[in-house]
Design a protein around this motif. Sequence first.
Motif, short mmCIF file in Angstrom:
data_model
loop_
_atom_site.label_atom_id
_atom_site.label_comp_id
_atom_site.label_asym_id
_atom_site.label_seq_id
_atom_site.Cartn_x
_atom_site.Cartn_y
_atom_site.Cartn_z
N MET A 187 0.83 -1.21 0.00
CA MET A 187 0.00 0.00 0.00
C MET A 187 0.86 1.26 0.00
N ASP A 188 1.93 1.26 0.80
CA ASP A 188 2.81 2.42 0.85
C ASP A 188 3.49 2.65 -0.51
N ALA A 189 3.94 1.57 -1.15
CA ALA A 189 4.57 1.71 -2.47
C ALA A 189 3.57 2.23 -3.50
N GLU A 190 2.32 1.79 -3.39
CA GLU A 190 1.30 2.24 -4.33
C GLU A 190 0.98 3.72 -4.14
N LEU A 191 0.86 4.17 -2.88
CA LEU A 191 0.60 5.58 -2.60
C LEU A 191 1.76 6.45 -3.09
N ARG A 192 2.98 5.98 -2.90
CA ARG A 192 4.15 6.73 -3.38
C ARG A 192 4.15 6.83 -4.90
N GLU A 193 3.80 5.74 -5.58
CA GLU A 193 3.73 5.76 -7.05
C GLU A 193 2.69 6.75 -7.54
N MET A 194 1.56 6.82 -6.85
CA MET A 194 0.53 7.78 -7.23
C MET A 194 1.02 9.22 -7.06
N GLN A 195 1.75 9.48 -5.99
CA GLN A 195 2.31 10.82 -5.78
C GLN A 195 3.25 11.20 -6.93
N GLU A 196 4.08 10.26 -7.34
CA GLU A 196 5.03 10.55 -8.41
C GLU A 196 4.33 10.82 -9.74
N ARG A 197 3.19 10.18 -9.95
CA ARG A 197 2.45 10.39 -11.20
C ARG A 197 1.59 11.64 -11.15
N MET A 198 1.69 12.41 -10.06
CA MET A 198 0.99 13.69 -9.95
C MET A 198 1.97 14.86 -9.92
N GLU A 199 3.18 14.65 -10.39
CA GLU A 199 4.18 15.72 -10.37
C GLU A 199 3.78 16.90 -11.25
N SER A 200 3.09 16.62 -12.31
CA SER A 200 2.64 17.68 -13.22
C SER A 200 1.29 17.29 -13.81
#
Length: 718
Positions: A628-641
């Motif tokens: 779950m933590d890895a998935e939340l982090r991946e979502m954050q990275e895909r919201m950079e722009s």
Amino acid sequence: MGSLWKKAKEAMGMNICVFVPRVQDEEENPRTEIGKKSETWDGDVEASLAVSGGNSRLDSDSLVPIKATSNSSRQLMSESRSSSGKRTCATCAICLGNMKAGRGALFTAECSHVFHFACIASNVKHGNRVCPICRAKWKELPFLTPLLDLPRGRARSNPVIWPQEDGSLRRPARASSFNRQHHLASPYTISEPNDYDDDEPVEFLSETVKNSEHRSTRTVDIKAYPECSAIPKLASEESFCILIHLKAPCAVSRTPFFQNSSLTASLPSRAPVDLVTVLDISGSMAGTKLALLKRAMGFVIQNLSPSDRLSVIAFSSTARRLFPLRRMTEAGRLYALQAINSLFSSGGTNIAEGLRKGAKVIEERKEKNPVCSIILLSDGQDTYTVSSTGGRVNRLSSDYRSLVPSSILSGVGHRIPIHVFGFGADHDSVSMHSISETSGGTFSFIESELAIQDAFAQCIGGLLSVLVQELIVKIERVNPDVHLTSIQSGSYANQVFDGANGLISVGDLYAEEERDFLVSVSVPPATAEETVLLKFYCSYRDPLSNEMVNMEGEDVGIRRPEHVAERVMSAEVERERIRVQAAKAMAEARVAAERGALSEAVLILESQRSILSLSAVGRSGDRLCVSMDAELREMQERMESRQKYEESGRAYMLSGLSSHSWQRATTRGTSIDSSGLAHSYQTPLMVDMLHRSQTLLLSPRHPMPVIRPTNSFSSRGV
């Protein structure tokens, strides 16, 4: 050499296959037909697919079509030979089957590549006169009927030419003289029937599968966990949580299926499937995309059993049923592979019409297999949501639900799930996610074309192991002072009746698949030493026997001492709470991102990561929490722009939400196994099928090794 080929031609005219060895000077001559072909080939992938019916050689590393240079052609000719000069066991490039002695006649082409005689003869019948592997032109063609005395240079059958302007799938009205005279069967007809009542009959289940002894070993495991084992007598709880845990029975047979031509050969007691695939062949699918889609469909076809039935709908600007529901016997598989290999890309994208045809196939079935599902793949925007001027129409997510035909939504427990695969950066993830949610299916985001086959493999690994249908969980309070307040069940429908009873409509479960639901109750003060809270029941249909099974769980109670020194939270309940909270955080972050507040969305996800890391299960290194933590982090990275969110962030989030709301594995991003995100919901048979797919992709031209089934970990434990 000419006399040798003359003898070969005469032998093939009598349905006899012979092997004609190449002479020494021919192998050493670089100016062979293969060399001439490779020097003039322009690398146009779509044109080459049109000539060969979609069969293109794939490089084992990059998995994209490659040019056949003179050197590579000579290398390809020698790949099927060992150092001793003897021909080694290979895989037929058309049916993907093993070529061993005793498994049918083989045809050796002028370029030295070997195929099953029946496969290549049927391929040539449709006008393909080049080698599917090295693309060399053939002067001598295999036929299953006596050769005709046609003028020199004339093709013995004309290629199927699809119109390129609108993407429709009509075969030319003028058939070739060869087909007219010999009435050869074809996967296509000139026009579709008005009524889809031409399906192949189902194979009825054996009576030995329906006996009661068999059913008794295939029961759902139901358990309940209160959030703590005791609360003080005088204390009361307004929202006391109880976890309901369900686990489907395991498959009857778990023998290694790599030794067989299909997964179902090792699963004699699972329910047969009616599968309808709705495939996008619009212009944007041209080239490598379409080639890899064909390969993925070939994998699906090879892993269906003779009891399973398959129908394929191809759509672009319009849609067409390629063939009715057919059982995947050896003849049925070859028929389906020919149909898939003959597809061409062109035109627009009309998902709504493709789904309408798919629903029509299901709705008008005269006979039905116990399990039924639709697989939809598209890489574009649906014409349903495009205005006549070409601009996008602003629609709410609920408007997309009308894309799902009402005929397959017959009820909560009887819906036909549509498992949707959004492909690439240009697909409409909002509409496709809505289609899957409405039908009870899952939405997967295939970011890379290389993951198409793996995504399909994981999906059918589940569909080919359905052991429970129409599952309903019933909840009943035992103590009249206890009130049932709420049920958290994700996308599964639930009801609460006057605080006394409740139910959850779960539907189908794959073999060894698990479900968790949180039930909240109010607990009053007590005078007794124990308070019994709830009782659980479940009922479901056994798809093999078609009979209802009723089960009763144990009563759920807690101790009521005068004092409790320390309240110890149940790890199972806390883990499920964390999962539910994370899913809610994802939904909130998506809402913020859709209104343009990307920084707010990132903060929501970051806050949830902090909560997760501070929890007891998070600190213990629980595998679900790590994922779950890895998935939340991946979502954050895909919201950079904003651009990155539009290209992949939205689809990635929607795929994650689909997975958590249904507690079922989906493909997310570039790889199914990225950061272990899908592991929480994968079943053992999904893992087995995925390993089979990856083995084939790594070594597409060699016999597949035997790989033992692996034990996937439970999403409920460490």
